[in-house]
Design a protein around this motif. Structure first.
Motif, mmCIF file in Angstrom:
data_model
loop_
_atom_site.group_PDB
_atom_site.id
_atom_site.type_symbol
_atom_site.label_atom_id
_atom_site.label_comp_id
_atom_site.label_asym_id
_atom_site.label_seq_id
_atom_site.Cartn_x
_atom_site.Cartn_y
_atom_site.Cartn_z
ATOM 1 N N ASP A 100 -30.811 -6.760 5.826
ATOM 2 C CA ASP A 100 -30.963 -7.575 7.035
ATOM 3 C C ASP A 100 -30.432 -6.812 8.252
ATOM 4 O O ASP A 100 -31.072 -6.768 9.316
ATOM 5 C CB ASP A 100 -30.207 -8.885 6.835
ATOM 6 N N GLU A 101 -29.281 -6.206 8.095
ATOM 7 C CA GLU A 101 -28.683 -5.447 9.201
ATOM 8 C C GLU A 101 -29.549 -4.256 9.591
ATOM 9 O O GLU A 101 -29.782 -3.996 10.776
ATOM 10 C CB GLU A 101 -27.282 -4.989 8.798
ATOM 11 N N HIS A 133 -36.424 -11.301 0.718
ATOM 12 C CA HIS A 133 -37.043 -10.248 1.532
ATOM 13 C C HIS A 133 -38.192 -10.800 2.368
ATOM 14 O O HIS A 133 -38.390 -10.374 3.518
ATOM 15 C CB HIS A 133 -37.528 -9.109 0.640
ATOM 16 N N ILE A 179 -28.772 -7.651 0.155
ATOM 17 C CA ILE A 179 -29.776 -8.227 1.044
ATOM 18 C C ILE A 179 -29.230 -8.335 2.466
ATOM 19 O O ILE A 179 -29.959 -8.109 3.448
ATOM 20 C CB ILE A 179 -30.247 -9.584 0.491
ATOM 21 N N ALA A 180 -27.945 -8.635 2.597
ATOM 22 C CA ALA A 180 -27.328 -8.658 3.929
ATOM 23 C C ALA A 180 -27.363 -7.279 4.577
ATOM 24 O O ALA A 180 -27.573 -7.154 5.792
ATOM 25 C CB ALA A 180 -25.888 -9.168 3.830
ATOM 26 N N ILE A 225 -40.155 -4.527 5.859
ATOM 27 C CA ILE A 225 -39.311 -4.796 4.707
ATOM 28 C C ILE A 225 -40.078 -4.286 3.489
ATOM 29 O O ILE A 225 -41.192 -4.733 3.227
ATOM 30 C CB ILE A 225 -39.026 -6.303 4.572
ATOM 31 N N LYS A 260 -37.989 -13.239 9.664
ATOM 32 C CA LYS A 260 -36.883 -13.317 10.627
ATOM 33 C C LYS A 260 -36.995 -12.230 11.685
ATOM 34 O O LYS A 260 -36.790 -12.484 12.886
ATOM 35 C CB LYS A 260 -35.548 -13.196 9.889
ATOM 36 N N HIS A 261 -37.308 -11.008 11.243
ATOM 37 C CA HIS A 261 -37.355 -9.867 12.170
ATOM 38 C C HIS A 261 -38.758 -9.619 12.718
ATOM 39 O O HIS A 261 -38.935 -8.694 13.524
ATOM 40 C CB HIS A 261 -36.827 -8.622 11.459
ATOM 41 N N LEU A 315 -36.662 -12.207 5.336
ATOM 42 C CA LEU A 315 -36.210 -11.189 6.286
ATOM 43 C C LEU A 315 -37.369 -10.657 7.129
ATOM 44 O O LEU A 315 -37.219 -10.437 8.336
ATOM 45 C CB LEU A 315 -35.545 -10.025 5.542
#
Length: 292
Positions: A115-116, A151, A111-112, A126, A157-158, A154
């Motif tokens: 995220d990147e 997810h 998941i990290a 996503i 977040k983005h 994420l």
């Protein structure tokens, strides 16, 4: 893999017809394939990404959203989008992959990695993420739910869209989105529910993406769902190389076959195909932003 451009998967051919169908008549307006997997090669003569995009453009399909399902395919999707102006990317750990990552102690790291990737400017969604109660055994459902909720976070977040994979999990997906809070632009990729679910999804502001399986004889539920979906919530996809529309079912699918599905959907709705295509194109850009 250090060079994501070299990543490729092969679809099993089995005993099916692996010749690509003929190109349909071009649409009169530009349109997009909002979900495909072009890293998966198929057919008797596999097409390169450039060839896929050129053939799609020849019938009026001028952009695709390439979706990932694990770290490797998500990296390929991000590379394809960064390298090709007709491609945008979606990145995620597929719900059927989440239990394996969890069992290996790698779900948080995976998941990290997503995220990147999601921070890249041409990664606009996503996906595909969600729940799948058809393939995953009960002991893997906890990891699926954990991954899905991560997810969702994420996408928020983005501030990008989210593409949902929902198989035999309609109520659980809707409950999760309501409880956790859905991203502003939420898409049910390859919508598989019925008219009642379509009404609920549309009322909540979600988008419904229809694939070639809406043309299948046994898919009346999808046609009923399409009929009640507001025009401004309709998207179209191939899910290539899968779900090739009738009359080519089982053969390799590709973005250039979007017009076959669009014309079928327009007939179901009593609309001119180009009128529907123009609406769906506007919807696609509202979800993912410009391809330029």
């Amino acid at each position: 893999m250090s060079d994501p451009s070299q990543y490729v998967r092969q679809r099993e051919k089995g005993g099916r017809d692996v010749s690509y169908p003929p190109s349909p008549e071009p649409l009169g307006v530009w349109l997009y394939d909002n979900h495909c997997h072009l890293e998966i090669q198929d057919g008797d003569e596999s097409m390169s990404l450039d060839a896929q995009l050129e053939r799609a453009a020849s019938v009026g399909i001028v952009g695709v959203v390439q979706a990932g399902g694990d770290i490797e395919s998500s990296r390929w999707s991000a590379w394809a989008a960064a390298s090709h102006p007709r491609v945008l990317a979606a990145v995620a750990i597929h719900p059927n992959e989440a239990p394996a990552y969890a069992a290996a102690g790698r779900l948080d790291a995976a998941i990290a990695a997503i995220d990147e990737l999601a921070a890249q400017p041409r990664v606009r969604a996503i996906g595909e993420t969600g729940l799948d109660f058809f393939r995953t055994e009960p002991e893997g459902l906890g990891a699926q739910r954990e991954s899905f909720e991560a997810h969702i976070a994420l996408a928020k977040k983005h501030d990008i869209a989210m593409q949902i994979h929902d198989r035999d999990a309609h109520e659980a997906v809707l409950e999760t989105l309501e409880r956790v809070g859905a991203p502003a632009r939420t898409v049910f990729h390859c919508f598989s529910g019925d008219a009642d679910m379509a009404r609920i999804a549309a009322e909540r502001g979600y988008y419904l993406s229809f694939a070639g399986n809406i043309t299948f004889k046994n898919a009346q539920n999808l046609r009923d769902a399409l009929a009640v979906t507001p025009r401004e919530r309709i998207l179209v996809e191939t899910d290539a190389p899968f779900l090739t529309p009738t009359p080519y079912r089982g053969r390799p699918n590709a973005p250039y076959l979007v017009p076959v599905t669009v014309r079928f959907m327009a007939a179901e709705l009593g609309m001119d195909p180009d009128e529907l295509a123009a609406q769906v194109a506007a919807n696609t850009l509202a979800v993912y932003g410009s391809f330029d």
